[in-house]
Design a protein around this motif. Structure first.
Motif, short mmCIF file in Angstrom:
data_model
loop_
_atom_site.label_atom_id
_atom_site.label_comp_id
_atom_site.label_asym_id
_atom_site.label_seq_id
_atom_site.Cartn_x
_atom_site.Cartn_y
_atom_site.Cartn_z
N GLY A 72 25.19 -2.05 -47.63
CA GLY A 72 25.81 -3.13 -48.35
C GLY A 72 27.05 -3.59 -47.59
N TYR A 73 27.56 -4.76 -47.96
CA TYR A 73 28.71 -5.33 -47.25
C TYR A 73 29.83 -5.67 -48.23
N ILE A 74 31.05 -5.68 -47.71
CA ILE A 74 32.23 -6.10 -48.46
C ILE A 74 32.83 -7.31 -47.75
N THR A 110 44.41 -3.27 -44.50
CA THR A 110 43.99 -3.26 -45.90
C THR A 110 43.90 -4.70 -46.40
N PHE A 111 42.84 -4.99 -47.16
CA PHE A 111 42.58 -6.36 -47.60
C PHE A 111 42.19 -6.39 -49.08
N VAL A 112 42.41 -7.54 -49.68
CA VAL A 112 41.85 -7.82 -51.00
C VAL A 112 40.34 -7.98 -50.84
N VAL A 113 39.57 -7.45 -51.78
CA VAL A 113 38.12 -7.63 -51.75
C VAL A 113 37.75 -8.94 -52.43
N LYS A 114 37.06 -9.79 -51.68
CA LYS A 114 36.56 -11.04 -52.27
C LYS A 114 35.29 -10.80 -53.07
N ARG A 115 34.38 -10.04 -52.45
CA ARG A 115 33.09 -9.87 -53.09
C ARG A 115 32.31 -8.74 -52.44
N PHE A 116 31.52 -8.05 -53.25
CA PHE A 116 30.56 -7.07 -52.73
C PHE A 116 29.21 -7.76 -52.55
N ARG A 117 28.55 -7.47 -51.45
CA ARG A 117 27.24 -8.07 -51.16
C ARG A 117 26.20 -6.97 -51.02
N GLU A 118 25.02 -7.24 -51.54
CA GLU A 118 23.93 -6.27 -51.44
C GLU A 118 23.38 -6.22 -50.01
N LYS A 119 22.49 -5.28 -49.75
CA LYS A 119 21.88 -5.15 -48.42
C LYS A 119 21.20 -6.46 -48.05
N ASP A 135 34.47 -11.41 -41.24
CA ASP A 135 35.09 -11.23 -42.55
C ASP A 135 34.40 -10.16 -43.40
N PHE A 136 33.45 -9.46 -42.81
CA PHE A 136 32.68 -8.51 -43.59
C PHE A 136 32.77 -7.11 -43.01
N LEU A 137 32.77 -6.14 -43.91
CA LEU A 137 32.77 -4.72 -43.56
C LEU A 137 31.58 -4.06 -44.24
N TRP A 138 31.07 -2.99 -43.64
CA TRP A 138 30.04 -2.22 -44.33
C TRP A 138 30.68 -1.51 -45.53
N ASN A 139 29.94 -1.43 -46.61
CA ASN A 139 30.41 -0.73 -47.80
C ASN A 139 30.12 0.76 -47.65
N SER A 140 31.16 1.56 -47.57
CA SER A 140 30.99 3.01 -47.35
C SER A 140 30.56 3.74 -48.62
N GLY A 141 30.79 3.15 -49.79
CA GLY A 141 30.46 3.84 -51.03
C GLY A 141 31.45 4.92 -51.42
N ILE A 142 32.63 4.89 -50.80
CA ILE A 142 33.70 5.83 -51.13
C ILE A 142 34.75 5.06 -51.92
#
Length: 360
Positions: free
Chosen positions: A154-156, A171-180, A194-201
């Protein structure tokens, strides 16, 4: 006070035949000499004590976890009577932690991640805790800078940068979580920067996630509160089984994160990988000059792009194989096109249908 909550209830079916019902991937040494759960606990270092560590897993795995983590008290191991995804798991952990310390901060960690550089990981946790001290209702997660357009994560989408002292990780404000995403969308994400992988932590106060569940999942929370009220009483087991079974399973992403407003993402300064499938071994263990990844004793002739996992007592020989996956265990061997490894889950379903429980 900081508590670590480790989610260790996954079945790991993508890692069949090595991963089985009574010994899933988090209890195996798939990325190093120690098991995944052992590595997860060890990398926390002195951030938490054994008494401040809570592992939520399947109840059938409790005896093995006791063997692998003998330093943890019995109260640190919580065995779910059935699988109900991550939101109920986290909600129950938050209730149990809040019983100990109503103002507690929780670090929620999957048990099957590979993270290198434990000191940087610990510094990141401290940074997240510091953020929460300044803004108590803050939710903090960790994002991984992508180095290829992965479809398996997933992406952030990050927003404005949050000003912190210079030594801290960005460190950034999260705009939105995106699915795979699909390959094209993943490429767009990576190219945008502008996107990072979602680590799930995740890091948050226990009461923050309980308030979020109260708003978004009140029925679930009602069941969990009954379990919490019975915890430590003679009725604990009976109530746990009845109320937890009655919950409709849902992930924390769908239950809370996609709707949460006050979320920050720290760009992780450590190396990270989600051990999601056998192809992960190629990223973790590397490849030889023929693009093969080998764990164990192997001879390859005209073999390229192939992943082999065996042990030093059993020789695997491959001839004329390309882009294959070979996994040997004492009672079952998997041979597949490595690009078809999602079908490994279908193998597990077929074994269940045939009643061949000895292979599950």
């Amino acid at each position: 006070m900081l508590y670590a909550v480790i989610m260790a209830g996954g079945a790991g079916t993508r890692f069949w035949p090595a991963s089985r019902a009574d010994m899933p991937k988090q209890l195996l040494a798939l990325a190093g000499k120690h098991t995944m759960i052992r590595q997860t606990v060890d990398r926390l270092g002195e951030l938490v004590t054994p008494a401040q560590t809570l592992i939520v897993t399947n109840e059938r795995l409790i005896p093995t976890l006791r063997e692998q983590l003998p330093e943890l008290p019995e109260t640190s191991l919580v065995g779910e009577p059935c699988k109900r995804d991550t939101a109920p798991c986290i909600g129950l952990a938050a209730l149990l932690v809040a019983k100990q310390d109503p103002d507690a901060v929780m670090a929620v960690l999957p048990a099957d991640h590979v993270i290198r550089n434990a000191s940087r990981f610990q510094d990141s946790i401290r940074q997240a805790v510091s953020l929460i001290k300044k803004t108590p209702d803050q939710i903090v997660t960790f994002g991984i800078r992508p180095n290829y357009p992965a479809e398996i994560f997933g992406y952030i989408q990050r927003g404005a940068r949050i000003d912190i002292h210079d030594e801290a990780a960005p460190t950034f404000v999260v705009k939105r979580f995106r699915e795979k995403p699909d390959k094209m969308t993943a490429t767009e994400y990576v190219n945008s920067g502008d996107f990072l992988w979602n680590s799930g932590i995740f890091i948050w106060k226990a009461k923050t996630i309980l308030n979020a569940l109260k708003e978004r999942q009140p029925e679930m929370l009602a069941h969990l509160q009954k379990i919490g009220d019975a915890w430590g009483t003679p009725q604990q087991h009976e109530v746990f089984k009845r109320e937890f079974t009655a919950i409709k399973g849902i992930s924390i992403d769908y239950a809370v994160m996609e709707h949460a407003k006050n979320v920050a993402v720290i760009e992780a300064p450590y190396d990270w990988d989600d051990l999601g499938s056998w192809q992960s071994l190629a990223r973790l263990a590397g490849t030889d000059r023929f693009d093969n990844t080998v764990v164990g004793r192997h001879i390859g002739i005209n073999t390229t792009g192939t992943i082999v996992r065996t042990d030093d007592k059993h020789l695997v020989v491959t001839i004329g194989m390309k882009d294959c996956l070979v996994v040997h265990t004492p009672d079952a061997t998997l041979v597949a096109n490595k690009n078809d490894e999602e079908a490994v889950r279908e193998v597990v379903k077929l074994l269940e249908a045939k009643g061949w429980k000895e292979y599950l």
